[in-house]
Design a protein around this motif. Structure first.
Motif, PDB file in Angstrom:
ATOM      1  N   ALA A 143       0.807  -1.226   0.000  1.00  0.00           N
ATOM      2  CA  ALA A 143       0.000   0.000   0.000  1.00  0.00           C
ATOM      3  C   ALA A 143       0.843   1.281   0.000  1.00  0.00           C
ATOM      4  O   ALA A 143       0.520   2.234  -0.719  1.00  0.00           O
ATOM      5  N   PRO A 144       1.928   1.357   0.777  1.00  0.00           N
ATOM      6  CA  PRO A 144       2.691   2.618   0.806  1.00  0.00           C
ATOM      7  C   PRO A 144       3.438   2.921  -0.493  1.00  0.00           C
ATOM      8  O   PRO A 144       3.954   4.025  -0.663  1.00  0.00           O
ATOM      9  N   THR A 145       3.511   1.982  -1.413  1.00  0.00           N
ATOM     10  CA  THR A 145       4.219   2.197  -2.669  1.00  0.00           C
ATOM     11  C   THR A 145       3.232   2.678  -3.733  1.00  0.00           C
ATOM     12  O   THR A 145       2.028   2.745  -3.506  1.00  0.00           O
ATOM     13  N   ASP A 146       3.763   2.992  -4.912  1.00  0.00           N
ATOM     14  CA  ASP A 146       2.910   3.383  -6.034  1.00  0.00           C
ATOM     15  C   ASP A 146       2.814   2.278  -7.077  1.00  0.00           C
ATOM     16  O   ASP A 146       2.373   2.522  -8.205  1.00  0.00           O
ATOM     17  N   VAL A 147       3.246   1.068  -6.725  1.00  0.00           N
ATOM     18  CA  VAL A 147       3.211  -0.023  -7.683  1.00  0.00           C
ATOM     19  C   VAL A 147       1.769  -0.280  -8.120  1.00  0.00           C
ATOM     20  O   VAL A 147       0.838  -0.195  -7.324  1.00  0.00           O
ATOM     21  N   ARG A 148       1.587  -0.562  -9.406  1.00  0.00           N
ATOM     22  CA  ARG A 148       0.253  -0.901  -9.901  1.00  0.00           C
ATOM     23  C   ARG A 148      -0.119  -2.296  -9.433  1.00  0.00           C
ATOM     24  O   ARG A 148       0.727  -3.176  -9.292  1.00  0.00           O
ATOM     25  N   VAL A 149      -1.406  -2.468  -9.202  1.00  0.00           N
ATOM     26  CA  VAL A 149      -1.892  -3.725  -8.628  1.00  0.00           C
ATOM     27  C   VAL A 149      -3.030  -4.253  -9.493  1.00  0.00           C
ATOM     28  O   VAL A 149      -3.911  -3.495  -9.914  1.00  0.00           O
TER      29      VAL A 149
ATOM     30  N   LEU B 127     -10.425  13.685 -12.174  1.00  0.00           N
ATOM     31  CA  LEU B 127     -10.939  13.683 -10.808  1.00  0.00           C
ATOM     32  C   LEU B 127     -10.084  12.846  -9.868  1.00  0.00           C
ATOM     33  O   LEU B 127     -10.044  13.097  -8.661  1.00  0.00           O
ATOM     34  N   SER B 128      -9.406  11.846 -10.434  1.00  0.00           N
ATOM     35  CA  SER B 128      -8.577  10.973  -9.590  1.00  0.00           C
ATOM     36  C   SER B 128      -7.142  11.469  -9.464  1.00  0.00           C
ATOM     37  O   SER B 128      -6.318  10.807  -8.828  1.00  0.00           O
ATOM     38  N   ASP B 129      -6.826  12.607 -10.039  1.00  0.00           N
ATOM     39  CA  ASP B 129      -5.455  13.129 -10.011  1.00  0.00           C
ATOM     40  C   ASP B 129      -4.936  13.226  -8.569  1.00  0.00           C
ATOM     41  O   ASP B 129      -5.586  13.797  -7.695  1.00  0.00           O
ATOM     42  N   GLY B 130      -3.778  12.659  -8.331  1.00  0.00           N
ATOM     43  CA  GLY B 130      -3.186  12.644  -6.998  1.00  0.00           C
ATOM     44  C   GLY B 130      -3.647  11.476  -6.150  1.00  0.00           C
ATOM     45  O   GLY B 130      -3.072  11.201  -5.102  1.00  0.00           O
ATOM     46  N   GLY B 131      -4.715  10.796  -6.598  1.00  0.00           N
ATOM     47  CA  GLY B 131      -5.273   9.705  -5.812  1.00  0.00           C
ATOM     48  C   GLY B 131      -5.149   8.367  -6.504  1.00  0.00           C
ATOM     49  O   GLY B 131      -4.118   8.042  -7.107  1.00  0.00           O
ATOM     50  N   THR B 132      -6.226   7.573  -6.419  1.00  0.00           N
ATOM     51  CA  THR B 132      -6.230   6.212  -6.943  1.00  0.00           C
ATOM     52  C   THR B 132      -7.377   6.046  -7.931  1.00  0.00           C
ATOM     53  O   THR B 132      -8.508   6.450  -7.646  1.00  0.00           O
ATOM     54  N   LEU B 133      -7.074   5.449  -9.075  1.00  0.00           N
ATOM     55  CA  LEU B 133      -8.092   5.109 -10.072  1.00  0.00           C
ATOM     56  C   LEU B 133      -8.279   3.598 -10.043  1.00  0.00           C
ATOM     57  O   LEU B 133      -7.350   2.846 -10.316  1.00  0.00           O
ATOM     58  N   PHE B 134      -9.487   3.164  -9.709  1.00  0.00           N
ATOM     59  CA  PHE B 134      -9.794   1.737  -9.636  1.00  0.00           C
ATOM     60  C   PHE B 134     -10.584   1.341 -10.871  1.00  0.00           C
ATOM     61  O   PHE B 134     -11.717   1.789 -11.075  1.00  0.00           O
ATOM     62  N   LEU B 135      -9.986   0.508 -11.709  1.00  0.00           N
ATOM     63  CA  LEU B 135     -10.613   0.048 -12.949  1.00  0.00           C
ATOM     64  C   LEU B 135     -11.172  -1.345 -12.717  1.00  0.00           C
ATOM     65  O   LEU B 135     -10.469  -2.357 -12.821  1.00  0.00           O
ATOM     66  N   ASP B 136     -12.455  -1.395 -12.374  1.00  0.00           N
ATOM     67  CA  ASP B 136     -13.099  -2.664 -12.075  1.00  0.00           C
ATOM     68  C   ASP B 136     -13.508  -3.367 -13.372  1.00  0.00           C
ATOM     69  O   ASP B 136     -13.946  -2.725 -14.333  1.00  0.00           O
ATOM     70  N   GLU B 137     -13.352  -4.691 -13.381  1.00  0.00           N
ATOM     71  CA  GLU B 137     -13.656  -5.511 -14.558  1.00  0.00           C
ATOM     72  C   GLU B 137     -12.976  -4.943 -15.806  1.00  0.00           C
ATOM     73  O   GLU B 137     -13.598  -4.747 -16.852  1.00  0.00           O
ATOM     74  N   ILE B 138     -11.684  -4.720 -15.676  1.00  0.00           N
ATOM     75  CA  ILE B 138     -10.924  -4.153 -16.794  1.00  0.00           C
ATOM     76  C   ILE B 138     -10.891  -5.105 -17.981  1.00  0.00           C
ATOM     77  O   ILE B 138     -10.679  -4.687 -19.126  1.00  0.00           O
ATOM     78  N   GLY B 139     -11.133  -6.381 -17.761  1.00  0.00           N
ATOM     79  CA  GLY B 139     -11.162  -7.345 -18.856  1.00  0.00           C
ATOM     80  C   GLY B 139     -12.272  -7.074 -19.850  1.00  0.00           C
ATOM     81  O   GLY B 139     -12.242  -7.589 -20.973  1.00  0.00           O
ATOM     82  N   GLU B 140     -13.256  -6.269 -19.465  1.00  0.00           N
ATOM     83  CA  GLU B 140     -14.363  -5.950 -20.357  1.00  0.00           C
ATOM     84  C   GLU B 140     -14.141  -4.637 -21.111  1.00  0.00           C
ATOM     85  O   GLU B 140     -15.020  -4.205 -21.863  1.00  0.00           O
TER      86      GLU B 140
ATOM     87  N   ARG C 133      -2.437   6.592  -9.204  1.00  0.00           N
ATOM     88  CA  ARG C 133      -2.107   5.176  -9.029  1.00  0.00           C
ATOM     89  C   ARG C 133      -3.251   4.355  -9.595  1.00  0.00           C
ATOM     90  O   ARG C 133      -4.420   4.601  -9.263  1.00  0.00           O
ATOM     91  N   VAL C 134      -2.952   3.395 -10.414  1.00  0.00           N
ATOM     92  CA  VAL C 134      -3.977   2.571 -11.051  1.00  0.00           C
ATOM     93  C   VAL C 134      -4.030   1.193 -10.388  1.00  0.00           C
ATOM     94  O   VAL C 134      -3.017   0.496 -10.290  1.00  0.00           O
ATOM     95  N   ILE C 135      -5.215   0.844  -9.927  1.00  0.00           N
ATOM     96  CA  ILE C 135      -5.474  -0.501  -9.415  1.00  0.00           C
ATOM     97  C   ILE C 135      -6.578  -1.098 -10.280  1.00  0.00           C
ATOM     98  O   ILE C 135      -7.623  -0.465 -10.479  1.00  0.00           O
ATOM     99  N   SER C 136      -6.340  -2.266 -10.825  1.00  0.00           N
ATOM    100  CA  SER C 136      -7.309  -2.907 -11.715  1.00  0.00           C
ATOM    101  C   SER C 136      -7.823  -4.188 -11.082  1.00  0.00           C
ATOM    102  O   SER C 136      -7.172  -4.786 -10.223  1.00  0.00           O
TER     103      SER C 136
END
Length: 467
Positions: A162-168, A234-247, A279-282
């Motif tokens: 969590a403390p890192t910026d690695v994509r997940v 809107l997510s600038d500086g925060g986290t963008l969660f891309l749910d069901e990115i496979g679609e 930060r992008v989390i998918s």
């Protein structure tokens, strides 16, 4: 380990000296006071875990006066010590909240046993109260609830990355808590004060997804009468969660890849390049590697979003998590009902609880819809239960075609909320330990591995519960 602190309150200097030596030899940090006023002053700077209180204290030397002062020690166990072995006084002291009542002369071994039991129980109560509060308002890694090895591993991963910026990339079946994991990562990150923006890539029509993500400029298309910021901005500086990115459609995959590579994008119809730090989390329930092979998902995007992969398990593979999940959901429902009662200015509703038969039924199901199905089912039957008690009859009324549980579970059938939280957790831990010990034929090392705890932690629990 920090020493437990004991405050000994007695007007006899010789007894204070002797008893404090006994207790110090047992590993406790002891301070003494010769009067009630001195005891109150000592507690200002000495946060005692337990108070040993003599009943006959100056200046009045009246037991009733001392008993009336017990409220000053609220939150700490109080063991009454006295030279008057009076049964009525003992009953009155216990009724006022005293942990125990010991008559002088005191056996040092008996004193050590009573003190140890009182401090152990109080320490457990504090820990379990903290656990209860965490369950009521779960944050970060704690929001992913469960005792299973899988749940513990996921919480450990959340805390580590969590403390890192690695994509997940969070993968696993629907309803297993992928968004919960993503929010936990955000809550524990340095971006926690910034927005967490969730986008369901399969819920937005393909022709609208680009404008939703990138925003648009005035005049970009019919109806675009003003500039509109997209979810990326809107997510600038925060986290963008891309749910069901496979679609996500292939055309959008190309544009998203550019954003991930360069950190820039153009709004629809715009010519001014915008920069974002996000930060992008998918998440997906699809097999992205298979989609890469069949050409429906870009390989370069897959490796861009993959970073660290967290994989969730179906609830059917971690059924030991069902009781603790039910407890958490019951607490949430109870809190919601309490807020509604307060707003409606109604008396508080009865505490929600599950009957033993209902609890067994919940544990016996395989839950193909996973945690989401478990939660929705509990909410449904809770809405029709009588007097706050969920019974098997309530379940059968809504789900008449679902099988009942016939075999007893190794976990306690004590109804949730009919006993205190510490008793529920203690009962659950004892039975899980018994089950694991039996499975490993008494091998403590293997038992600890099964339970997902250290061998030393297992030994402490065995000693604590007298197993």
């Amino acid at each position: 380990m920090a020493q437990h602190k004991i405050l000994l309150v007695d007007d006899e200097p010789a007894f204070r000296e002797l008893a404090s030596r006994w207790l110090a030899n047992q590993g406790y940090h002891v301070k003494t006071a010769g009067s009630l006023s001195a005891a109150r002053d000592t507690l200002i700077t000495f946060d005692a875990d337990l108070v040993l209180l003599d009943l006959s204290m100056p200046p009045h030397f009246a037991p009733q006066t001392t008993l009336a002062a017990m409220a000053d020690f609220e939150g700490r166990p109080v063991i009454i010590i006295t030279g008057h072995a009076d049964r009525d006084l003992a009953l009155q002291a216990v009724a006022l909240g005293a942990w125990d009542f010991i008559a002088k002369p005191i056996d040092p071994d008996m004193l050590a046993v009573v003190v140890r039991r009182a401090i152990t129980k109080t320490t457990l109560e504090r820990e379990l109260n903290q656990l209860k509060q965490a369950r009521e308002q779960p944050k970060g890694a704690a929001s992913y609830i469960g005792h299973s090895a899988s749940a513990q591993q996921i919480r450990a991963l959340i805390e580590r990355i969590a403390p890192t910026d690695v994509r997940v990339l969070v993968t696993g079946p629907s309803g297993t808590g992928k968004e919960v994991i993503s929010r936990g990562l955000h809550d524990l990150s340095h971006r926690s004060e910034k927005p967490f923006i969730s986008v369901h890539c399969g819920a937005i029509p393909e022709d609208l997804l680009e404008s939703e993500l990138f925003g648009y400029s005035k005049g970009a298309f019919t109806g675009a009468d003003k500039d509109k910021a997209g979810l990326l901005s809107l997510s600038d500086g925060g986290t963008l969660f891309l749910d069901e990115i496979g679609e996500m459609p292939l055309a959008m995959q190309v544009k998203l890849l550019r954003v991930l590579q360069e950190g820039t994008f153009f709004p629809v119809g715009g010519r001014e390049q915008q920069h974002i730090d996000v930060r992008v989390i998918s998440a997906t329930n699809a097999d992205l590697r298979e989609k890469v092979r069949d050409g429906s998902f870009r390989e370069d995007l897959y490796y861009r979003i993959k970073g660290v992969n967290i994989e969730t398990q179906p609830l059917a593979e971690r059924l030991e998590d069902v009781p603790v999940l039910l407890q958490a959901f019951l607490s949430l429902l109870q809190n919601k009902q309490a807020r509604q009662d307060k707003q409606a200015k109604q008396p508080p509703s009865n505490q929600l609880q599950l009957s033993p038969e209902a609890m067994q039924w919940f544990r016996a199901q395989t839950w193909p819809g996973n945690v989401r199905e478990l939660k929705n089912t509990l909410e449904s039957v809770a809405s029709i239960c009588s007097e706050g008690r969920i019974t098997l009859e309530d379940i059968q009324l809504l789900y008449p075609h679902i099988g009942q549980a016939t075999e007893p579970s190794p976990i306690s059938d004590t109804p949730l909320s009919s006993v205190t939280l510490d008793e529920q957790v203690k009962d659950l831990e004892i039975r899980l330990i018994h089950q694991a010990l039996e499975k490993s034929q008494g091998n403590r090392t293997q038992t600890a591995k099964q339970l997902g705890i250290s061998r030393q932690g297992l030994i402490k629990k065995i000693e604590r519960y007298g197993l």
